[in-house]
Design a protein around this motif. Structure first.
Motif, PDB file in Angstrom:
ATOM      1  N   ALA A  65      86.912  42.291  63.033  1.00  0.00           N
ATOM      2  CA  ALA A  65      88.041  42.453  62.063  1.00  0.00           C
ATOM      3  C   ALA A  65      87.292  41.525  61.531  1.00  0.00           C
ATOM      4  N   ALA A  66      86.821  40.623  61.726  1.00  0.00           N
ATOM      5  CA  ALA A  66      87.174  39.024  61.076  1.00  0.00           C
ATOM      6  C   ALA A  66      85.652  39.463  59.558  1.00  0.00           C
ATOM      7  N   SER A  67      84.432  40.239  60.120  1.00  0.00           N
ATOM      8  CA  SER A  67      84.199  39.928  58.246  1.00  0.00           C
ATOM      9  C   SER A  67      84.946  40.925  58.239  1.00  0.00           C
ATOM     10  N   ASN A  68      85.655  42.131  58.689  1.00  0.00           N
ATOM     11  CA  ASN A  68      86.304  43.033  57.050  1.00  0.00           C
ATOM     12  C   ASN A  68      86.921  41.860  56.604  1.00  0.00           C
ATOM     13  N   ILE A  69      87.614  40.529  56.596  1.00  0.00           N
ATOM     14  CA  ILE A  69      88.332  39.888  56.019  1.00  0.00           C
ATOM     15  C   ILE A  69      87.697  39.319  55.203  1.00  0.00           C
ATOM     16  N   GLU A  70      86.475  38.909  55.624  1.00  0.00           N
ATOM     17  CA  GLU A  70      85.855  38.386  54.853  1.00  0.00           C
ATOM     18  C   GLU A  70      85.460  38.894  53.768  1.00  0.00           C
ATOM     19  N   THR A  71      84.882  40.229  54.073  1.00  0.00           N
ATOM     20  CA  THR A  71      84.757  40.975  52.658  1.00  0.00           C
ATOM     21  C   THR A  71      85.612  41.251  52.480  1.00  0.00           C
ATOM     22  N   LEU A  72      86.807  41.733  52.189  1.00  0.00           N
ATOM     23  CA  LEU A  72      88.260  42.063  51.589  1.00  0.00           C
ATOM     24  C   LEU A  72      88.304  40.692  50.640  1.00  0.00           C
ATOM     25  N   SER A  73      87.628  39.091  51.217  1.00  0.00           N
ATOM     26  CA  SER A  73      88.329  38.383  50.317  1.00  0.00           C
ATOM     27  C   SER A  73      87.508  37.980  49.393  1.00  0.00           C
ATOM     28  N   HIS A  74      86.286  38.193  49.158  1.00  0.00           N
ATOM     29  CA  HIS A  74      85.283  38.467  48.630  1.00  0.00           C
ATOM     30  C   HIS A  74      85.803  40.013  46.984  1.00  0.00           C
ATOM     31  N   TYR A  75      87.301  40.493  46.874  1.00  0.00           N
ATOM     32  CA  TYR A  75      87.718  41.581  46.339  1.00  0.00           C
ATOM     33  C   TYR A  75      88.798  40.659  45.603  1.00  0.00           C
ATOM     34  N   PRO A  76      88.721  40.879  44.519  1.00  0.00           N
ATOM     35  CA  PRO A  76      89.267  39.826  43.156  1.00  0.00           C
ATOM     36  C   PRO A  76      90.839  40.553  42.890  1.00  0.00           C
ATOM     37  N   VAL A  77      91.694  40.561  43.809  1.00  0.00           N
ATOM     38  CA  VAL A  77      92.764  41.214  44.209  1.00  0.00           C
ATOM     39  C   VAL A  77      93.646  40.736  42.600  1.00  0.00           C
ATOM     40  N   GLY A  78      93.699  39.417  41.714  1.00  0.00           N
ATOM     41  CA  GLY A  78      93.993  38.628  40.608  1.00  0.00           C
ATOM     42  C   GLY A  78      94.568  40.084  39.893  1.00  0.00           C
ATOM     43  N   MET A  79      93.535  40.782  39.658  1.00  0.00           N
ATOM     44  CA  MET A  79      93.975  41.794  39.257  1.00  0.00           C
ATOM     45  C   MET A  79      95.142  42.505  38.916  1.00  0.00           C
ATOM     46  N   HIS A  80      95.253  42.815  39.952  1.00  0.00           N
ATOM     47  CA  HIS A  80      96.641  43.706  40.543  1.00  0.00           C
ATOM     48  C   HIS A  80      98.402  42.735  40.269  1.00  0.00           C
ATOM     49  N   PHE A  81      97.778  41.873  39.920  1.00  0.00           N
ATOM     50  CA  PHE A  81      99.037  40.715  39.436  1.00  0.00           C
ATOM     51  C   PHE A  81      99.399  40.626  37.970  1.00  0.00           C
ATOM     52  N   MET A  82      99.467  42.679  37.763  1.00  0.00           N
ATOM     53  CA  MET A  82      99.875  42.471  36.496  1.00  0.00           C
ATOM     54  C   MET A  82     101.096  41.709  36.098  1.00  0.00           C
TER      55      MET A  82
END
Ligand code: ASC
Length: 154
Positions: A65-82
């Protein structure tokens, strides 16, 4: 061979892709970021349950679970704040307009989360007592952003 390609076409034209095509780019952006935060929350869940003693500590599960969160943290979610996808623009999102008027501040809050997630997968190993501090660090960064940029009731 002909059957195989017909089957392939049938598969690739099934609902999810069609549904995506029917939705507006704005609706898709909201769905994409909400899916992202749902994944984060779904991995926070077992960590919170273990930290509180509601779920037996399981090192492999906690680390996953914690490493999934770490992995997700590398995804630039900002691109979806259109542009045009705030709570003032549409229904079904709790993203405050402040995100767009203060994109730098928002990015800094997101970066707090990225920092909090560094090493989380390893840090929860070794015993139930190690989950709480990681959870607090991660949860604190979630809250730090929600307080300012997310509607109360979302
Ligand atoms: C979670 C979760 C959040 C944050 C937040 C921390 O587990 O789903 O949105 O922590 O509640 O305050």
């Amino acid at each position: 061979m002909r059957f195989a390609s017909a089957a392939l076409i049938a598969l690739t034209t099934m609902t999810p892709v069609a549904a995506l095509a029917d939705d507006s780019p704005q609706e898709n952006a909201v769905a994409a970021r909400q899916g992202y935060f749902l994944m984060l929350g779904s991995n926070m869940g077992p960590l919170a349950a273990m930290a509180k003693g509601e779920m037996d500590y399981d090192e492999a599960k906690a680390a996953q679970a914690a490493s999934n969160i770490e992995t997700l943290s590398h995804y630039p979610v900002g691109m979806h704040f259109m542009e045009g996808t705030s709570s003032a623009d549409m229904e079904g999102t709790g993203a405050k307009p402040d995100i767009w008027t203060d994109m730098e501040g928002f990015a800094a809050k997101y970066n707090d989360f990225v920092t909090a997630a560094v090493g989380a997968g390893e840090a929860v190993k070794g015993g139930q007592a190690n989950v709480g501090p990681v959870l607090q660090k991660l949860g604190g960064s979630c809250k730090g952003c929600h307080d300012k940029y997310r509607e109360e009731d979302s």
